[in-house]
Scaffold this motif. Structure first.
Motif, PDB file in Angstrom:
ATOM      1  N   ASN A  63       0.976  -1.080   0.153  1.00 59.99           N
ATOM      2  CA  ASN A  63      -0.024   0.146   0.193  1.00 59.99           C
ATOM      3  C   ASN A  63       0.818   1.131   0.128  1.00 59.99           C
ATOM      4  N   GLU A  64       0.145   2.329   0.203  1.00 59.96           N
ATOM      5  CA  GLU A  64       0.880   3.639  -0.191  1.00 59.96           C
ATOM      6  C   GLU A  64       1.886   4.003   0.858  1.00 59.96           C
ATOM      7  N   LYS A  65       1.428   3.744   2.343  1.00 55.50           N
ATOM      8  CA  LYS A  65       2.365   3.920   3.387  1.00 55.50           C
ATOM      9  C   LYS A  65       3.589   3.008   3.501  1.00 55.50           C
ATOM     10  N   MET A  85       1.889   8.187  -5.974  1.00 54.04           N
ATOM     11  CA  MET A  85       0.805   7.690  -5.653  1.00 54.04           C
ATOM     12  C   MET A  85      -0.320   8.587  -6.075  1.00 54.04           C
ATOM     13  N   LYS A  86      -1.554   8.056  -5.881  1.00 53.30           N
ATOM     14  CA  LYS A  86      -2.637   9.005  -6.221  1.00 53.30           C
ATOM     15  C   LYS A  86      -2.961   9.921  -5.147  1.00 53.30           C
ATOM     16  N   HIS A  87      -3.753  10.824  -5.314  1.00 53.42           N
ATOM     17  CA  HIS A  87      -4.071  11.662  -4.360  1.00 53.42           C
ATOM     18  C   HIS A  87      -4.474  10.774  -3.165  1.00 53.42           C
ATOM     19  N   ASN A  91      -3.345   9.951   1.700  1.00 50.02           N
ATOM     20  CA  ASN A  91      -4.086   9.708   2.914  1.00 50.02           C
ATOM     21  C   ASN A  91      -3.431   8.554   3.757  1.00 50.02           C
ATOM     22  N   VAL A  92      -3.410   7.397   3.060  1.00 49.87           N
ATOM     23  CA  VAL A  92      -2.772   6.200   3.578  1.00 49.87           C
ATOM     24  C   VAL A  92      -1.617   6.136   3.944  1.00 49.87           C
ATOM     25  N   ALA A  93      -0.633   7.114   3.439  1.00 50.44           N
ATOM     26  CA  ALA A  93       0.446   7.325   3.715  1.00 50.44           C
ATOM     27  C   ALA A  93       0.806   8.428   4.843  1.00 50.44           C
ATOM     28  N   SER A 122     -11.782   8.393  -8.871  1.00 49.34           N
ATOM     29  CA  SER A 122     -11.502   8.786  -7.486  1.00 49.34           C
ATOM     30  C   SER A 122     -12.735   8.969  -6.689  1.00 49.34           C
ATOM     31  N   GLN A 123     -12.864   8.795  -5.491  1.00 45.93           N
ATOM     32  CA  GLN A 123     -13.677   9.074  -4.601  1.00 45.93           C
ATOM     33  C   GLN A 123     -13.901  10.645  -4.174  1.00 45.93           C
ATOM     34  N   ASN A 124     -12.797  11.309  -4.350  1.00 45.16           N
ATOM     35  CA  ASN A 124     -12.976  12.781  -4.182  1.00 45.16           C
ATOM     36  C   ASN A 124     -11.952  13.477  -4.894  1.00 45.16           C
ATOM     37  N   CYS A 409     -13.591   3.994   0.829  1.00 48.17           N
ATOM     38  CA  CYS A 409     -12.257   4.071   0.471  1.00 48.17           C
ATOM     39  C   CYS A 409     -11.548   2.865   0.793  1.00 48.17           C
ATOM     40  N   MET A 410     -10.491   2.570   0.341  1.00 47.25           N
ATOM     41  CA  MET A 410      -9.915   1.291   0.189  1.00 47.25           C
ATOM     42  C   MET A 410      -9.745   0.679   1.516  1.00 47.25           C
ATOM     43  N   GLY A 411     -10.470  -0.527   1.581  1.00 44.36           N
ATOM     44  CA  GLY A 411     -10.410  -1.261   3.058  1.00 44.36           C
ATOM     45  C   GLY A 411     -11.467  -1.148   3.641  1.00 44.36           C
ATOM     46  N   ILE A 432     -14.402  -7.456  -1.067  1.00 45.22           N
ATOM     47  CA  ILE A 432     -13.251  -7.129  -1.066  1.00 45.22           C
ATOM     48  C   ILE A 432     -12.348  -7.781  -2.214  1.00 45.22           C
ATOM     49  N   GLY A 433     -11.509  -6.726  -3.048  1.00 42.69           N
ATOM     50  CA  GLY A 433     -10.654  -7.465  -3.854  1.00 42.69           C
ATOM     51  C   GLY A 433      -9.249  -7.878  -3.374  1.00 42.69           C
ATOM     52  N   ASP A 434      -8.636  -8.611  -4.198  1.00 40.01           N
ATOM     53  CA  ASP A 434      -7.333  -9.306  -3.679  1.00 40.01           C
ATOM     54  C   ASP A 434      -6.260  -8.289  -3.355  1.00 40.01           C
ATOM     55  N   SER A 435      -6.184  -7.322  -4.331  1.00 37.70           N
ATOM     56  CA  SER A 435      -5.296  -6.270  -4.114  1.00 37.70           C
ATOM     57  C   SER A 435      -5.614  -5.439  -2.809  1.00 37.70           C
ATOM     58  N   ASP A 461     -11.179 -12.705  -5.522  1.00 39.54           N
ATOM     59  CA  ASP A 461      -9.499 -12.904  -6.028  1.00 39.54           C
ATOM     60  C   ASP A 461      -9.523 -13.098  -7.436  1.00 39.54           C
ATOM     61  N   ASN A 462      -9.057 -12.157  -8.179  1.00 37.19           N
ATOM     62  CA  ASN A 462      -9.213 -12.291  -9.781  1.00 37.19           C
ATOM     63  C   ASN A 462      -7.405 -12.219  -9.854  1.00 37.19           C
ATOM     64  N   SER A 463      -6.395 -12.751  -8.972  1.00 31.77           N
ATOM     65  CA  SER A 463      -5.126 -12.814  -9.162  1.00 31.77           C
ATOM     66  C   SER A 463      -4.432 -11.636  -9.681  1.00 31.77           C
ATOM     67  N   THR A 465      -4.302  -6.728  -9.749  1.00 34.15           N
ATOM     68  CA  THR A 465      -4.736  -5.623  -9.328  1.00 34.15           C
ATOM     69  C   THR A 465      -5.455  -5.107 -10.852  1.00 34.15           C
ATOM     70  N   ALA A 466      -6.573  -5.165 -11.108  1.00 33.20           N
ATOM     71  CA  ALA A 466      -7.186  -5.076 -12.440  1.00 33.20           C
ATOM     72  C   ALA A 466      -7.620  -3.660 -12.630  1.00 33.20           C
ATOM     73  N   MET A 467      -8.303  -3.150 -11.571  1.00 32.67           N
ATOM     74  CA  MET A 467      -8.877  -1.745 -11.923  1.00 32.67           C
ATOM     75  C   MET A 467      -7.596  -0.742 -12.389  1.00 32.67           C
ATOM     76  N   THR A 468      -6.537  -1.104 -12.321  1.00 35.78           N
ATOM     77  CA  THR A 468      -5.741   0.064 -12.360  1.00 35.78           C
ATOM     78  C   THR A 468      -4.607  -0.312 -13.638  1.00 35.78           C
ATOM     79  N   GLY A 469      -4.854  -1.759 -14.109  1.00 37.26           N
ATOM     80  CA  GLY A 469      -4.437  -1.823 -15.315  1.00 37.26           C
ATOM     81  C   GLY A 469      -3.557  -2.996 -15.168  1.00 37.26           C
TER      82      GLY A 469
HETATM   83  C1  LIG Z   1      -5.892   4.847  -1.280  1.00 37.35           C
HETATM   84  C2  LIG Z   1      -5.956   4.285  -3.062  1.00 37.35           C
HETATM   85  N1  LIG Z   1      -5.066   3.742  -3.601  1.00 37.35           N
HETATM   86  C3  LIG Z   1      -5.073   3.430  -4.666  1.00 37.35           C
HETATM   87  C4  LIG Z   1      -6.293   3.466  -5.214  1.00 37.35           C
HETATM   88  C5  LIG Z   1      -6.572   2.999  -6.772  1.00 37.35           C
HETATM   89  N2  LIG Z   1      -7.380   1.643  -6.788  1.00 37.35           N
HETATM   90  C6  LIG Z   1      -8.398   1.737  -6.763  1.00 37.35           C
HETATM   91  S1  LIG Z   1      -9.155   0.159  -6.648  1.00 37.35           S
HETATM   92  C7  LIG Z   1      -7.509  -0.620  -6.512  1.00 37.35           C
HETATM   93  C8  LIG Z   1      -7.170  -1.697  -6.545  1.00 37.35           C
HETATM   94  C9  LIG Z   1      -8.119  -2.726  -7.219  1.00 37.35           C
HETATM   95  O1  LIG Z   1      -7.672  -4.141  -7.076  1.00 37.35           O
HETATM   96  P1  LIG Z   1      -8.389  -5.453  -6.461  1.00 37.35           P
HETATM   97  O2  LIG Z   1      -8.846  -4.912  -5.123  1.00 37.35           O
HETATM   98  O3  LIG Z   1      -7.531  -6.665  -6.614  1.00 37.35           O
HETATM   99  O4  LIG Z   1      -9.805  -5.286  -7.401  1.00 37.35           O
HETATM  100  P2  LIG Z   1      -9.900  -5.582  -8.948  1.00 37.35           P
HETATM  101  O5  LIG Z   1      -9.823  -4.275  -9.473  1.00 37.35           O
HETATM  102  O6  LIG Z   1      -9.078  -6.347  -9.462  1.00 37.35           O
HETATM  103  O7  LIG Z   1     -11.466  -6.376  -8.949  1.00 37.35           O
HETATM  104  C10 LIG Z   1      -6.841   0.541  -6.693  1.00 37.35           C
HETATM  105  C11 LIG Z   1      -5.387   0.236  -6.620  1.00 37.35           C
HETATM  106  C12 LIG Z   1      -7.214   4.003  -4.470  1.00 37.35           C
HETATM  107  N3  LIG Z   1      -8.653   4.198  -5.019  1.00 37.35           N
HETATM  108  N4  LIG Z   1      -7.186   4.262  -3.239  1.00 37.35           N
END
Ligand SMILES: Cc1ncc(C[n+]2csc(CCOP(=O)(O)OP(=O)(O)O)c2C)c(N)n1
Length: 620
Positions: A63-65, A85-87, A91-93, A122-124, A409-411, A432-435, A461-463, A465-469
């Protein structure tokens, strides 16, 4: 050869993010870390491609921290490092960030924050320049990819000169715009990491922190003086109207003034915190009124207002929108208003007027669709609160699934679930996604177990981090160079944290999955304890790319018109974008079908089958 490795003097059309990467290479960066996030991802993605060649250590961190801490560790061992990192990542860091403003650094340490005005992904829209103010860290903004490269390179020197971390603030239109970048020489620093113990600096006990705060304040004073002659700031033009601008907003302002052909005196600021007070005061003495043009909040504007004499009006967000992104016409109209000229009609946005509205969709073959379909079917009739998270699976928000009631937000899916499980009577299902699980899911899962909150967690778990490429993470078994790495099992982690009920299921096997969701939900409600299911199935796009490289033939699927009873389950409940209704009967578009075969499995009358000889993804 990577575009980043061109020789000194060559010119390339680079994304702003790639330009930052090249700037870091030219500065002789040793360590680069990040957690992916739009619009920052390409910085590390492009650097990772050339890193081994150049002897740079690059990692996608959990993670960013952690990314921040790894890069900071390199800096305090004398190396040059960069973390991106993105904006919202900052916050995480933020915890470690605030401390480094006190401790300072040794080797040049550049923190890149890519802000996202208009919330494209993004969410904000938070404006991270305020972090600099908050944490005693200087902030810089480039106004083009070319400047992004040169500024990045220079900031390593600034960081070392003042022993300070530096924050490079980008916004989407800098990160993702291409511009001509002229390459400078690559500084191949042969530094050896060596950590010098200095408890008075690296141990922020109150006794040290009090002293370090005073030192940080002195450092900011010195930086303020330094910024009076900062080589990337520029004053130019003539006129009674003054424009103070930074970042991409400066480029818009220059273009707007070019269109208007009116006399304007410009102050372009690249060092935006601490602001060069004397430079601004002297600028204010030369004009009759001022417009501050900046993306984000009124960061520079408020400082300028505080510095301006009473008879010099300072405009900014009174004439420019206080949200979203700026563009040339919007800036031009603000100038027109100040000069009492007729406003210009804004261009019709093509996206709204001419393109039919479409909501974002899960891809054909996406395993998340199968998961959502099964969960929705399995828990029909129950009162369920679905806490969601950030990733491709946030699209479970859309009909027909509508299984995302919260995404903040994430997590937060697991943190909110932990709380809801202790307060409401409904069944709580957390997605929750795997990443994301490794990013910020772990402490919340520990809390769920510790508090014995009755939650059904489903890890999608799609093995990857898909969303960001498609970036690797601790559960993928690969590192930033796509070489094998230690793979951490989500199931073992969950068991290790004390989750008693852990199962791994394939969402493509819809019937079993559906049945097992029911069983798990009942177990949670009966035992009042947490359970966790890992919905394990590789992202279809990622799997297809891999299988195509291996020349595996994948079949598509088709509907047998004679067998189809037009129940429309595949259309209305499964909602795969490859399935259309043609002449009142479902039809599978062979160009869109990825061959996952899940539609075959949900059809109640076996009217869907393979259209060719290849294999289905569910068979792999
Ligand atoms: C603090 C923070 N860092 C990064 C992101 C960008 N981001 C959004 S979702 C995500 C991870 C998605 O991966 P995963 O949880 O595996 O789900 P998937 O997209 O593969 O279904 C990331 C890196 C974010 N929104 N917030």
């Amino acid at each position: 050869m990577s575009i980043l490795l061109g020789p000194e003097g060559s010119k390339e059309l680079l994304l702003g993010n790639e330009a930052v990467a090249r700037g870091a290479i030219e500065a002789g960066v040793n360590v680069v870390t990040a957690y992916p996030g739009t619009p920052s991802t390409e910085i590390v993605e492009s650097l990772a491609e050339v890193a081994e060649n150049l002897g740079i250590y690059v990692e996608w961190s959990a993670n960013e921290k952690v990314a921040f801490e790894v890069a900071f560790a390199a800096s305090i061992s004398g190396l040059r490092s960069l973390t991106a990192m993105k904006h919202v990542g900052l916050n995480v860091a933020a915890d470690i960030f605030m401390s480094t403003g006190y401790s300072g650094v040794v080797g040049g340490f550049v923190i890149v924050s890519a802000d996202d005005p208009n919330c494209h992904s993004s969410q904000n829209e938070q404006d991270n320049r305020f972090y600099g103010l908050h944490g005693y860290v200087p902030v810089y903004e480039p106004s083009s990819p070319g400047e992004a490269k040169n500024l990045t390179r220079y900031l390593f020197e600034v960081s070392e000169k003042f022993h300070s971390p530096v924050l490079l603030r980008l916004t989407t239109r800098i990160s993702h715009t291409r511009g001509v970048v002229e390459y400078g020489p690559v500084n191949r620093l042969k530094r050896k990491a060596s950590f010098h113990k200095d408890k008075r600096r690296w141990v922020l006990l109150p006794v040290n922190a009090r002293r370090l705060k005073r030192e940080a304040l002195q450092r900011m004073k010195k930086l303020q003086n330094f910024h009076e002659n900062f080589p990337f700031n520029r004053e130019w033009g003539e006129g009674e109207l003054g424009i103070i601008a930074s970042g991409v907003a400066y480029a818009h302002a220059v273009e707007a003034v070019g269109n208007l052909k009116v006399p304007v005196r410009f102050l372009k600021l690249s060092s935006v915190y601490p602001l060069p007070v004397k430079t601004i005061e002297s600028f204010l003495n030369k004009v009759r009124q001022v417009l501050v043009v900046e993306e984000g909040d009124s960061f520079i504007e408020n400082f300028v207002k505080a510095l301006a004499p009473k008879d010099i009006p300072v405009h900014g967000k009174d004439l420019l929108p206080p949200y979203g992104e700026l563009d040339t016409i919007t800036v031009e109209n603000a100038i027109r208003k100040l000069l009492r000229m007729k406003p210009k009609e804004p261009k019709k946005p093509v996206t709204v007027e001419e393109v039919p509205p479409r909501s974002p969709l899960l891809c054909p073959g996406c395993p998340h669709r199968a998961t959502f379909y099964a969960v929705k079917m399995a828990l029909r009739g129950k009162n369920v609160i679905y806490t969601g998270d950030i990733g491709c699976y946030t699209l479970g928000y859309n009909p027909p699934f509508e299984v995302i009631d919260t995404t903040l937000c994430m997590g937060a899916s697991l943190g909110l679930a932990s709380g809801l499980g202790k307060t409401v009577d409904d069944l709580i299902v957390a997605f929750i996604g795997d990443s994301t699980f490794f990013h910020t899911g772990l402490p919340a899962l520990a809390n769920i177990v510790y508090q014995q909150s009755p939650i059904l967690t489903i890890v999608l778990d799609n093995s990857i981090t898909a969303m960001t490429g498609f970036q690797p993470h601790p559960g993928t078994g690969f590192n930033a160079y796509w070489k094998p790495a230690k793979k951490i099992s989500i199931e073992e982690v969950a068991k290790g944290l004390g989750v008693e009920y852990v199962k791994t299921l394939d969402p493509y096997d819809v019937k079993t999955f559906l049945r097992e969701i029911r069983v798990a939900a009942e177990w949670v409600q009966k035992n009042k304890k947490p359970a966790l299911i890992v919905a394990k199935r590789e992202c279809a796009l990622y799997a297809l790319a891999r299988l195509r490289r291996r020349k595996v033939k994948i079949t598509t699927f088709q509907v047998d018109k004679d067998k189809c009873i037009k129940c429309m389950i595949c259309v209305d409940y499964f909602a795969c974008p490859a399935i259309f209704v043609k002449d009142g009967i479902p039809w599978i578009d062979p160009l869109l079908c990825t061959g996952c075969g899940v539609c075959e499995r949900i059809c109640p009358v076996n009217a869907i089958s393979k259209a060719g000889k290849g294999v289905a993804l569910y068979e792999i």
